[in-house]
Scaffold this motif. Structure first.
Motif, mmCIF file in Angstrom:
data_model
loop_
_atom_site.group_PDB
_atom_site.id
_atom_site.type_symbol
_atom_site.label_atom_id
_atom_site.label_comp_id
_atom_site.label_asym_id
_atom_site.label_seq_id
_atom_site.Cartn_x
_atom_site.Cartn_y
_atom_site.Cartn_z
ATOM 1 N N ASP A 139 5.226 -5.481 -8.421
ATOM 2 C CA ASP A 139 4.180 -4.947 -9.299
ATOM 3 C C ASP A 139 4.587 -4.982 -10.766
ATOM 4 O OD1 ASP A 139 2.290 -4.304 -7.285
ATOM 5 O OD2 ASP A 139 3.421 -2.488 -6.796
ATOM 6 N N GLY A 140 5.883 -5.161 -11.022
ATOM 7 C CA GLY A 140 6.333 -5.202 -12.408
ATOM 8 C C GLY A 140 6.994 -6.503 -12.803
ATOM 9 N N PHE A 141 7.196 -7.405 -11.811
ATOM 10 C CA PHE A 141 7.932 -8.633 -12.072
ATOM 11 C C PHE A 141 7.544 -9.653 -11.010
ATOM 12 C CE2 PHE A 141 11.862 -11.244 -11.947
ATOM 13 C CZ PHE A 141 11.959 -11.569 -13.299
ATOM 14 N N ALA A 142 7.566 -10.951 -11.377
ATOM 15 C CA ALA A 142 7.202 -12.017 -10.434
ATOM 16 C C ALA A 142 8.332 -12.220 -9.430
ATOM 17 C CB ALA A 142 6.924 -13.310 -11.185
ATOM 18 N N THR A 143 8.194 -11.646 -8.253
ATOM 19 C CA THR A 143 9.234 -11.688 -7.230
ATOM 20 C C THR A 143 8.614 -11.381 -5.874
ATOM 21 O OG1 THR A 143 11.298 -10.645 -6.485
ATOM 22 C CG2 THR A 143 9.757 -9.260 -7.680
ATOM 23 N N GLU A 144 9.316 -11.734 -4.797
ATOM 24 C CA GLU A 144 8.877 -11.353 -3.453
ATOM 25 C C GLU A 144 9.297 -9.925 -3.109
ATOM 26 O OE1 GLU A 144 6.984 -13.062 -1.135
ATOM 27 O OE2 GLU A 144 6.612 -14.299 -2.910
ATOM 28 N N CYS A 145 10.232 -9.391 -3.866
ATOM 29 C CA CYS A 145 10.748 -8.042 -3.634
ATOM 30 C C CYS A 145 9.623 -7.000 -3.763
ATOM 31 C CB CYS A 145 11.855 -7.764 -4.647
ATOM 32 S SG CYS A 145 12.676 -6.168 -4.473
ATOM 33 N N PRO A 146 9.517 -6.060 -2.860
ATOM 34 C CA PRO A 146 10.482 -5.641 -1.852
ATOM 35 C C PRO A 146 10.249 -6.213 -0.457
ATOM 36 C CG PRO A 146 8.797 -3.969 -2.031
ATOM 37 C CD PRO A 146 8.422 -5.060 -3.011
ATOM 38 N N GLY A 147 9.659 -7.386 -0.336
ATOM 39 C CA GLY A 147 9.356 -7.947 0.979
ATOM 40 C C GLY A 147 8.067 -7.393 1.538
ATOM 41 N N ARG A 148 7.523 -8.088 2.525
ATOM 42 C CA ARG A 148 6.185 -7.724 3.015
ATOM 43 C C ARG A 148 6.146 -6.357 3.697
ATOM 44 N NH1 ARG A 148 4.792 -8.126 8.330
ATOM 45 N NH2 ARG A 148 6.374 -8.974 9.746
ATOM 46 N N ARG A 149 7.200 -6.007 4.419
ATOM 47 C CA ARG A 149 7.170 -4.741 5.150
ATOM 48 C C ARG A 149 7.192 -3.546 4.191
ATOM 49 N NH1 ARG A 149 8.368 -5.191 10.721
ATOM 50 N NH2 ARG A 149 9.092 -7.249 11.386
ATOM 51 N N LEU A 150 8.121 -3.569 3.248
ATOM 52 C CA LEU A 150 8.206 -2.445 2.318
ATOM 53 C C LEU A 150 7.022 -2.409 1.366
ATOM 54 C CD1 LEU A 150 12.010 -2.246 1.394
ATOM 55 C CD2 LEU A 150 10.678 -0.700 2.839
ATOM 56 N N TYR A 151 6.524 -3.578 0.989
ATOM 57 C CA TYR A 151 5.386 -3.570 0.068
ATOM 58 C C TYR A 151 4.144 -2.996 0.757
ATOM 59 C CZ TYR A 151 2.413 -4.906 -3.816
ATOM 60 O OH TYR A 151 1.550 -4.866 -4.888
ATOM 61 N N ALA A 152 3.975 -3.309 2.036
ATOM 62 C CA ALA A 152 2.855 -2.725 2.780
ATOM 63 C C ALA A 152 2.995 -1.212 2.856
ATOM 64 C CB ALA A 152 2.796 -3.319 4.185
ATOM 65 N N TRP A 153 4.220 -0.755 3.009
ATOM 66 C CA TRP A 153 4.466 0.696 3.049
ATOM 67 C C TRP A 153 4.135 1.339 1.713
ATOM 68 C CZ3 TRP A 153 8.889 3.460 0.888
ATOM 69 C CH2 TRP A 153 8.965 4.797 1.293
ATOM 70 N N VAL A 154 4.532 0.701 0.616
ATOM 71 C CA VAL A 154 4.202 1.224 -0.715
ATOM 72 C C VAL A 154 2.689 1.292 -0.887
ATOM 73 C CG1 VAL A 154 4.318 0.764 -3.201
ATOM 74 C CG2 VAL A 154 6.362 0.464 -1.783
ATOM 75 N N GLN A 155 1.991 0.232 -0.505
ATOM 76 C CA GLN A 155 0.538 0.198 -0.656
ATOM 77 C C GLN A 155 -0.150 1.245 0.216
ATOM 78 O OE1 GLN A 155 -0.202 -4.113 0.011
ATOM 79 N NE2 GLN A 155 -0.971 -4.103 -2.085
ATOM 80 N N ALA A 156 0.494 1.613 1.320
ATOM 81 C CA ALA A 156 -0.070 2.639 2.203
ATOM 82 C C ALA A 156 0.154 4.047 1.666
ATOM 83 C CB ALA A 156 0.540 2.517 3.595
ATOM 84 N N GLY A 157 0.828 4.158 0.511
ATOM 85 C CA GLY A 157 1.080 5.471 -0.067
ATOM 86 C C GLY A 157 2.440 6.038 0.297
ATOM 87 N N MET A 158 3.350 5.191 0.762
ATOM 88 C CA MET A 158 4.718 5.585 1.130
ATOM 89 C C MET A 158 4.726 6.784 2.085
ATOM 90 S SD MET A 158 7.063 4.794 -2.228
ATOM 91 C CE MET A 158 6.861 6.409 -2.891
#
Length: 269
Positions: A139-158
């Motif tokens: 969300d702040g830099f062009a990267t795959e980090c934090p990967g699909r699993r963690l990014y889905a968790w972030v989008q779900a509201g952690m």
């Protein structure tokens, strides 16, 4: 969940090559989740922050760049802590608290890791006196980090596996006792229930004044199904329908990190 942090001295951090800049908590507005990269992590214990530190020193940095690191056992290691400027996301190192969950590639985070990362987020919000924006590194830099699993968790509201973050009441039915500082919107966000539905259930009207110790009846859940739309997350769906996202996940057998797909049909509890 209480937050126990393993200090730099406890895990054997090296001295800073140059002291990082101090950042007041008043400047913190974001909370970034990172992962270790494309390769699964097999290290455990103190070897995890030590390896990150060595890599970051090799980059010419003053030491480990993350504010905290969380391992798969749920241990939290101090990096730059609460006071220092990070080195984890360009243009966000003062405003953002950077936390690495020590996994890589398509490695799945454990429930213990997610609970600790969420508890650390709640602690950060308490210390800053505000609700920090939840971000993945991408969300702040062009990267795959934090990967699909963690990014889905972030989008779900952690969400914290096991219902963490719901102290004070039972989401999706039951009661909630108002605590000091509570507002309807904060209660609704905490429990994953529309605050408007809480107000309607309890006959509370504008200006929506609550009293400490007041017992609120929580709206019952719905029934039937819901078809996932683009941009949806479990927390968004739960808030929209007035149903605890945890109950939706349980009814549909969705494990952490709570990934859902557009077009997926969810059973409503």
């Amino acid at each position: 969940m209480s937050v126990n942090i393993i200090s730099r001295s406890q895990w054997g951090a090296r001295a800073w090559t140059s002291a990082p800049a101090n950042v007041p908590l008043s400047e913190r507005t974001e909370y970034f989740i990172h992962y270790d990269g494309g390769t699964p992590v097999s290290r455990t214990g103190n070897a995890i922050p030590r390896a990150i530190e060595s890599e970051h020193l090799g980059n010419g940095w003053s030491g480990i760049g993350y504010h905290f690191v969380v391992d798969q056992a749920g241990n939290i290691y101090e990096g730059r802590g609460w006071s220092y400027q990070g080195a984890h996301c360009p243009n966000h190192n003062r405003s953002g608290i950077g936390v690495q969950i020590a996994i890589g590639g398509d490695q799945a985070p454990t429930d213990a890791a997610l609970r600790s990362a969420r508890a650390l987020y709640d602690e950060a919000c308490a210390r800053t006196g505000r609700r920090l924006a939840m971000r993945g590194h991408r969300d702040g830099f062009a990267t795959e980090c934090p990967g699909r699993r963690l990014y889905a968790w972030v989008q779900a509201g952690m969400p914290a596996p096991g219902g963490g973050g719901n102290d004070g009441g039972s989401p999706g039915g039951g009661t909630y006792t108002v605590q000091r500082g509570d507002t309807l919107s904060e209660i609704g966000e905490k429990l994953g229930i529309s605050w408007q539905k809480i107000a309607e259930t309890n006959g509370i009207r504008s200006p929506y004044v609550l009293q400490i110790g007041q017992v609120l009846r929580l709206p019952g859940s719905g029934s039937g199904t819901y078809t996932v739309r683009s941009g949806d997350s479990l927390s968004v769906i739960g808030a929209r329908l007035g149903i605890s996202w945890q109950r939706i996940a349980s009814a549909n057998g969705i494990p952490a990190p709570y990934v859902i797909q557009p077009g997926q049909v969810l059973r409503l509890p």
